[in-house]
Design a protein around this motif. Structure first.
Motif, PDB file in Angstrom:
ATOM      1  N   PRO A  61       0.838  -1.201   0.000  1.00  0.00           N
ATOM      2  CA  PRO A  61       0.000   0.000   0.000  1.00  0.00           C
ATOM      3  C   PRO A  61       0.872   1.251   0.000  1.00  0.00           C
ATOM      4  CG  PRO A  61      -0.641  -1.529   1.750  1.00  0.00           C
ATOM      5  CD  PRO A  61       0.673  -1.996   1.218  1.00  0.00           C
ATOM      6  N   GLN A  62       0.352   2.300  -0.619  1.00  0.00           N
ATOM      7  CA  GLN A  62       1.102   3.552  -0.683  1.00  0.00           C
ATOM      8  C   GLN A  62       0.167   4.743  -0.481  1.00  0.00           C
ATOM      9  OE1 GLN A  62       3.141   3.696  -4.447  1.00  0.00           O
ATOM     10  NE2 GLN A  62       4.401   1.889  -4.039  1.00  0.00           N
ATOM     11  N   ILE A  63       0.685   5.751   0.168  1.00  0.00           N
ATOM     12  CA  ILE A  63       0.031   7.060   0.260  1.00  0.00           C
ATOM     13  C   ILE A  63       1.005   8.080  -0.302  1.00  0.00           C
ATOM     14  CG2 ILE A  63      -0.923   8.837   1.773  1.00  0.00           C
ATOM     15  CD1 ILE A  63      -1.745   6.658   3.722  1.00  0.00           C
ATOM     16  N   ASN A  64       0.547   8.794  -1.320  1.00  0.00           N
ATOM     17  CA  ASN A  64       1.411   9.763  -2.013  1.00  0.00           C
ATOM     18  C   ASN A  64       2.718   9.120  -2.453  1.00  0.00           C
ATOM     19  OD1 ASN A  64      -0.529  11.795  -1.619  1.00  0.00           O
ATOM     20  ND2 ASN A  64       0.318  12.307   0.389  1.00  0.00           N
ATOM     21  N   ALA A  65       2.608   7.907  -2.979  1.00  0.00           N
ATOM     22  CA  ALA A  65       3.718   7.133  -3.549  1.00  0.00           C
ATOM     23  C   ALA A  65       4.712   6.636  -2.509  1.00  0.00           C
ATOM     24  CB  ALA A  65       4.446   7.929  -4.627  1.00  0.00           C
ATOM     25  N   GLN A  66       4.375   6.753  -1.219  1.00  0.00           N
ATOM     26  CA  GLN A  66       5.258   6.264  -0.163  1.00  0.00           C
ATOM     27  C   GLN A  66       4.652   5.029   0.493  1.00  0.00           C
ATOM     28  OE1 GLN A  66       8.349   7.621   0.353  1.00  0.00           O
ATOM     29  NE2 GLN A  66       7.731   8.791  -1.472  1.00  0.00           N
ATOM     30  N   PRO A  67       5.446   3.973   0.713  1.00  0.00           N
ATOM     31  CA  PRO A  67       4.903   2.750   1.320  1.00  0.00           C
ATOM     32  C   PRO A  67       4.363   2.999   2.731  1.00  0.00           C
ATOM     33  CG  PRO A  67       7.074   2.371   0.353  1.00  0.00           C
ATOM     34  CD  PRO A  67       6.870   3.846   0.348  1.00  0.00           C
ATOM     35  N   VAL A  68       3.224   2.382   3.026  1.00  0.00           N
ATOM     36  CA  VAL A  68       2.611   2.461   4.351  1.00  0.00           C
ATOM     37  C   VAL A  68       2.026   1.096   4.676  1.00  0.00           C
ATOM     38  CG1 VAL A  68       2.046   4.930   4.146  1.00  0.00           C
ATOM     39  CG2 VAL A  68       0.374   3.204   3.404  1.00  0.00           C
ATOM     40  N   SER A  69       1.549   0.945   5.897  1.00  0.00           N
ATOM     41  CA  SER A  69       0.891  -0.298   6.288  1.00  0.00           C
ATOM     42  C   SER A  69      -0.539  -0.313   5.755  1.00  0.00           C
ATOM     43  CB  SER A  69       0.863  -0.411   7.810  1.00  0.00           C
ATOM     44  OG  SER A  69      -0.021   0.570   8.356  1.00  0.00           O
ATOM     45  N   TRP A  70      -1.141  -1.498   5.744  1.00  0.00           N
ATOM     46  CA  TRP A  70      -2.544  -1.604   5.329  1.00  0.00           C
ATOM     47  C   TRP A  70      -3.436  -0.786   6.256  1.00  0.00           C
ATOM     48  CZ3 TRP A  70      -5.151  -2.503   1.221  1.00  0.00           C
ATOM     49  CH2 TRP A  70      -4.650  -3.340   0.214  1.00  0.00           C
ATOM     50  N   ASP A  71      -3.188  -0.828   7.558  1.00  0.00           N
ATOM     51  CA  ASP A  71      -4.020  -0.061   8.479  1.00  0.00           C
ATOM     52  C   ASP A  71      -3.961   1.428   8.157  1.00  0.00           C
ATOM     53  OD1 ASP A  71      -5.030  -2.185   9.899  1.00  0.00           O
ATOM     54  OD2 ASP A  71      -3.470  -2.144  11.441  1.00  0.00           O
ATOM     55  N   ASP A  72      -2.756   1.925   7.898  1.00  0.00           N
ATOM     56  CA  ASP A  72      -2.630   3.350   7.577  1.00  0.00           C
ATOM     57  C   ASP A  72      -3.351   3.692   6.280  1.00  0.00           C
ATOM     58  OD1 ASP A  72      -1.188   3.848   9.827  1.00  0.00           O
ATOM     59  OD2 ASP A  72       0.771   3.860   8.841  1.00  0.00           O
ATOM     60  N   ALA A  73      -3.185   2.838   5.261  1.00  0.00           N
ATOM     61  CA  ALA A  73      -3.808   3.118   3.970  1.00  0.00           C
ATOM     62  C   ALA A  73      -5.330   3.076   4.061  1.00  0.00           C
ATOM     63  CB  ALA A  73      -3.314   2.107   2.929  1.00  0.00           C
ATOM     64  N   LEU A  74      -5.860   2.050   4.731  1.00  0.00           N
ATOM     65  CA  LEU A  74      -7.314   1.924   4.851  1.00  0.00           C
ATOM     66  C   LEU A  74      -7.891   2.998   5.757  1.00  0.00           C
ATOM     67  CD1 LEU A  74      -7.510  -1.961   5.139  1.00  0.00           C
ATOM     68  CD2 LEU A  74      -8.423  -0.590   3.259  1.00  0.00           C
ATOM     69  N   ASP A  75      -7.219   3.287   6.859  1.00  0.00           N
ATOM     70  CA  ASP A  75      -7.703   4.345   7.759  1.00  0.00           C
ATOM     71  C   ASP A  75      -7.749   5.686   7.049  1.00  0.00           C
ATOM     72  OD1 ASP A  75      -7.964   2.558   9.832  1.00  0.00           O
ATOM     73  OD2 ASP A  75      -6.080   3.108  10.820  1.00  0.00           O
ATOM     74  N   THR A  76      -6.691   6.003   6.326  1.00  0.00           N
ATOM     75  CA  THR A  76      -6.632   7.281   5.622  1.00  0.00           C
ATOM     76  C   THR A  76      -7.717   7.367   4.552  1.00  0.00           C
ATOM     77  OG1 THR A  76      -4.248   7.430   6.005  1.00  0.00           O
ATOM     78  CG2 THR A  76      -5.161   8.827   4.267  1.00  0.00           C
ATOM     79  N   ALA A  77      -7.874   6.301   3.790  1.00  0.00           N
ATOM     80  CA  ALA A  77      -8.895   6.296   2.740  1.00  0.00           C
ATOM     81  C   ALA A  77     -10.284   6.466   3.341  1.00  0.00           C
ATOM     82  CB  ALA A  77      -8.817   5.007   1.939  1.00  0.00           C
ATOM     83  N   ALA A  78     -10.571   5.726   4.407  1.00  0.00           N
ATOM     84  CA  ALA A  78     -11.895   5.817   5.034  1.00  0.00           C
ATOM     85  C   ALA A  78     -12.143   7.201   5.616  1.00  0.00           C
ATOM     86  CB  ALA A  78     -12.022   4.746   6.113  1.00  0.00           C
ATOM     87  N   PRO A 429      -2.521  -2.450  -3.266  1.00  0.00           N
ATOM     88  CA  PRO A 429      -1.982  -3.547  -4.100  1.00  0.00           C
ATOM     89  C   PRO A 429      -2.959  -4.727  -4.129  1.00  0.00           C
ATOM     90  CG  PRO A 429      -0.945  -3.563  -1.943  1.00  0.00           C
ATOM     91  CD  PRO A 429      -1.869  -2.384  -1.939  1.00  0.00           C
ATOM     92  N   ALA A 430      -3.529  -4.978  -5.273  1.00  0.00           N
ATOM     93  CA  ALA A 430      -4.518  -6.053  -5.420  1.00  0.00           C
ATOM     94  C   ALA A 430      -3.845  -7.349  -5.850  1.00  0.00           C
ATOM     95  CB  ALA A 430      -5.579  -5.651  -6.435  1.00  0.00           C
ATOM     96  N   GLN A 431      -4.561  -8.437  -5.671  1.00  0.00           N
ATOM     97  CA  GLN A 431      -4.054  -9.728  -6.120  1.00  0.00           C
ATOM     98  C   GLN A 431      -4.361  -9.926  -7.598  1.00  0.00           C
ATOM     99  OE1 GLN A 431      -5.599 -12.722  -3.485  1.00  0.00           O
ATOM    100  NE2 GLN A 431      -4.291 -12.083  -1.780  1.00  0.00           N
ATOM    101  N   ALA A 432      -3.494 -10.668  -8.263  1.00  0.00           N
ATOM    102  CA  ALA A 432      -3.605 -10.897  -9.697  1.00  0.00           C
ATOM    103  C   ALA A 432      -4.173 -12.290  -9.962  1.00  0.00           C
ATOM    104  CB  ALA A 432      -2.225 -10.767 -10.343  1.00  0.00           C
TER     105      ALA A 432
END
Length: 865
Positions: A61-78, A429-432
């Motif tokens: 997961p990324q925020i502004n092109a920087q790697p973050v944890s899933w919790d950070d990415a989902l929390d920020t998006a929500a 990042p989704a699964q393929a």
């Protein structure tokens, strides 16, 4: 161990068997037991094993092109979504999904948006390919149903392909047709297409009609059928016949710019055939009157009685593996889940099932109008899942600007090199394929399993999981508390049967009680699947009744309308766009496979010899194609297969594979008023030769940022280049910065440069005033091992080593070049079978057989002259 799964490419829905080798790699073969393909695979499907690497993958997961944890990415998006909804309302957010999603993913996305956020602003790239077909079916039958199946195609007396180059776009289904015609030579095949395509090679009749005139052709056929149609057989019958009355055979032929005798032959053949199937796809659907064209086709099948029985029916071919699954779950903005609509009864029914009081009350924004709303600032957040609208939507430069302006862009992707991803604030990042687990529905309503056979890499997650976890953060914990995709599927199946006593065609309630183990083992099955049809339903409309309240089927009056874009003095040509054989969508998967880049390695513009002569365009020369919206570069392909006044360019190239190859930058955002589907098949353009004096190739160990003065196209081994000057100061600067040693050879007509770091070749550039053949295999070898020998270095500087160029690949399955094929033809191999016996070409997927026939015919014609 073998895994039975389903191909992730076109809507044929082929079964695939995956076997893991002792070395840990995976082999791919067609599933002989799958009823869609019975073991056949096209070259793209056969090459699936070569797409399984992690090159170019988005893995965290990324925020502004920087790697973050899933919790950070989902929390920020929500948090950011919730804030936008709080301030601007649910209509300020939107989802844009994809026919590449699995049904379980699609269901979760639709439920969140329409059921709990409370807006219908979820649409899908299926809007670009299938929405006109949906309108056509719903108006005629009262439901979005394909009535027939693939066996009907094989058992028909006449198969009509309209706006479909199935030989390239649906190759396995086309090969089934080829085999059926070989077994039953009396079967007639009619191809209706402005271009002479590979599909025409089995045609008994090719009607190269004026682009956009299909409705007139079928109205003429309906008029011919009118005298034999009993009164009041269908709703709307008299109005439809009145609309067709003026379309005599002569009027239809003249309007379509066809020979009257050929049109009469088509009409007579269709009327006299006991069984007929019409296959249609983008050439019909992608039009400002696509819905009416679909109904013009359906009208003649209803009026002639050629529906609801073996070997008969109108049959739209879906473009993506799960476009139909998306339609089933309500993935289009103008429908609710499971074929429900925005009626008060359906809204309250869905609210009871989902336990939500926030069900969307009205249709949402369809794809083109959705991105227009983003551009205007009315939609302030968009979540894009598994698709690349910055390339695939019409007027793509405006789409890119819309994304650039949007305050919140969330993208779920497998590729780190998607054009759309550059606009994303949050990246999931989704699964393929091969990693994710679920179901898809093909063109014949057949539900099949996509099964995981690989471990998920990095931090990738399935799309349904991402959606559910974000939904829970928005406060909808219980409604999205799934732990496995089988739970999502069971809920979807229950909903399909909820308060459904046959009023809705889509019903898979017979699968609602599957255990996880039963879902894991689910065999391909065609819906409806109910307690009365537990093994599925092969064919619909057999009783002659549909799903309108009256129970009757309906003829639709069709007014003939040409494309909104018409040539004029400024833009005198009409552009058609479409697919090529070995590539898929915007190439984020297939573009990484070397052998899939061999057949058509450059974006080309097909043009008739008369137009080329008038414009001063030479074959294989660089041309610029322009419209009122934008421009693109391609290489001219002069051929009489193209109608005078028309040009064709493929839709696959994007900013990662060409400096300016996006054909949708030219296409206007004109849509069908009923379906919202763009008119991607007709755009007024002008074509100009582009006299770039210097051309050549660039090979590099790493990805480079090239100067704007260089025009480039990514190929299997390196970059094809064109330039107005031979300025190489950018390379010299790069060499100094990296402390590379330059080796060069210069003359008035050429410049060759190699950049070395010790014995390691870093870069090789070849520019010339003339087209020169390079020994690419030897050049590639120069990057794989140290090179210290001066003679070898000089060979590389000269262009590789002087091996005879093998030429363009024609058969990608077996790697057979045009050079080898032509040589075999001169030695007496004058049939595809003879070529196959000697070289192996045409013996696998069969997609190259039409081209083999063309090369044989060309060679024999030269010999005769």
């Amino acid at each position: 161990m073998k895994t039975h799964t389903t191909c992730p490419y076109c809507g044929v829905g082929c079964g695939v068997v995956i076997s893991q080798t002792p070395q840990g790699t995976f082999s791919v073969e067609g599933d002989p037991a799958h009823p869609a393909n019975f073991g056949r695979l096209c070259v793209k499907g056969a090459a699936l094993g070569e797409t399984l690497g992690l090159e170019g993958r988005l893995l965290e997961p990324q925020i502004n092109a920087q790697p973050v944890s899933w919790d950070d990415a989902l929390d920020t998006a929500a948090q950011r979504l919730a804030a936008i909804i709080e301030e601007h309302g649910p209509g300020a957010v939107a989802f844009y999904a994809s026919g590449q999603l699995l049904t379980e993913d699609y269901y979760a996305a639709n439920k969140l948006m329409k059921g709990f956020i409370g807006s219908a602003n979820i649409d899908t790239n299926s809007r670009l390919c299938m929405s006109s077909a949906v309108v056509g079916y719903k108006r005629a039958f009262g439901a979005d149903v394909v009535p027939g199946n693939y066996e009907d195609i094989e058992r028909s007396d006449m198969v009509v392909l309209v706006g479909s180059n199935a030989a390239w776009a649906h190759p396995v289904l086309y090969q089934r047709l080829v085999a059926a015609k070989a077994q039953r030579p009396g079967m007639k095949v009619v191809v209706i297409d402005p271009r002479a395509t590979a599909t025409c090679h089995i045609a008994d009749l090719h009607l190269a009609l004026k682009p956009g005139t299909d409705a007139a052709l079928f109205n003429g056929l309906l008029n011919q059928l009118a005298a034999c149609l009993p009164h009041d057989t269908f709703d709307g019958q008299q109005q439809a016949l009145d609309a067709a009355k003026a379309w005599t055979l002569e009027e239809s032929a003249a309007f379509c710019e066809l020979n009257k005798e050929d049109v009469a032959r088509f009409y007579d053949g269709f009327i006299s055939a006991d069984r007929a199937v019409t296959l249609y796809t983008m050439g019909i659907n992608q039009s400002s009157s696509g819905s009416d064209k679909c109904n013009a086709i359906i009208n003649v099948h209803l009026a002639s009685g050629k529906y609801g029985r073996e070997g008969c029916g109108p049959f739209s071919l879906t473009g993506q593996p799960n476009a139909m699954g998306g339609r089933e779950v309500g993935g289009l903005a103008n429908q609710l889940a499971c074929h429900m609509g925005f009626t008060p009864e359906d809204i309250t029914r869905l609210g009871r099932f989902w336990g939500s009081e926030r069900i969307a009350q009205t249709p949402g924004l369809m794809a083109v109008e959705l991105f227009d709303a983003i551009y205007r600032g009315e939609v302030k957040a968009v979540w894009i899942m598994g698709t690349n609208p910055a390339v695939s939507l019409p007027d793509s430069d405006r789409v890119r600007e819309a994304l650039r302006r949007c305050p919140l862009v969330i993208v779920s992707e497998i590729s780190a090199n998607s054009d759309t991803l550059e606009f994303a604030h949050i990246r999931f990042p989704a699964q393929a394929w091969g990693e994710k687990n679920g179901t898809v529905t093909n063109s014949e309503r057949r539900i099949s399993r996509q099964r995981a056979f690989m471990s998920a890499p990095g931090e990738t997650r399935p799309d349904w999981w991402i959606i559910a976890r974000l939904a829970q953060r928005l406060g909808y914990v219980q409604a999205f508390n799934w732990q496995h995709p089988s739970e999502v599927f069971r809920e979807h199946a229950r909903l399909s049967g909820f308060e459904n006593e046959g009023e809705r065609a889509f019903d898979i309630s017979g699968l609602a009680s599957l255990t996880r183990e039963q879902w894991d083992a689910l065999q391909p099955v065609q819906w409806p699947v109910t307690k009365n049809a537990p093994q599925g339903t092969a064919r619909l409309l057999e009783t002659g009744r549909g799903w309108h309240p009256s129970g009757r089927l309906k003829l639709i009056p069709v007014t003939v309308n040409l494309a909104q874009a018409q040539p004029d003095a400024r833009y005198p040509l009409l552009l058609n766009t479409g697919r090529i054989r070995d590539q898929w969508h915007t190439m984020t998967r297939t573009g990484l496979v070397s052998r899939l880049m061999q057949h058509q390695s450059l974006p080309w513009v097909q043009i008739h010899p008369d137009d080329a002569a008038q414009l001063g365009v030479r074959d294989a020369s660089l041309v610029r194609l322009s419209s009122a919206q934008g421009w693109a570069l391609g290489y001219a392909r002069i051929t009489a297969d193209q109608r005078p006044g028309d040009v064709f360019m493929p839709m696959h190239w994007n900013n990662h594979f060409a400096s300016q190859g996006r054909v949708n930058a030219l296409v206007a955002s004109v849509v069908d008023p009923h379906s919202g589907q763009p008119e991607s098949k007709q755009t007024a353009v002008r074509l100009q030769p582009l006299h770039a004096r210097w051309r050549g190739a660039l090979y590099s160990r790493s990805t480079l940022t090239l100067p704007a003065s260089l025009m480039w196209w990514r190929q299997a081994a390196g970059l094809r280049l064109a330039a107005h000057t031979r300025d190489v100061t950018w390379l010299e600067t790069l060499a100094r910065q990296n402390h590379w040693q330059l080796q060069e050879a210069r003359g008035e007509t050429f410049i060759h440069l190699l950049a070395w770091q010790g014995a390691q070749l870093q870069l090789a550039l070849y520019l010339s005033l003339y087209d020169t053949e390079l020994d690419e295999p030897r050049i590639r070898e120069g990057f794989t091992e140290p090179v210290s020998d001066p003679a070898r270095r000089h060979q590389l500087l000269a262009g590789g080593g002087g091996q005879t160029p093998r030429g363009r690949t024609v058969c990608s399955c077996m790697g057979v070049s045009e050079t080898a094929i032509c040589e075999a033809i001169t030695q007496g191999c004058d049939t595809p079978a003879a070529l196959g016996k000697r070289l192996g070409c045409g013996t696998q997927c069969g997609s190259c057989v039409p081209e083999l026939r063309g090369l044989i015919a060309s060679s024999l014609a030269k010999t005769a002259n």
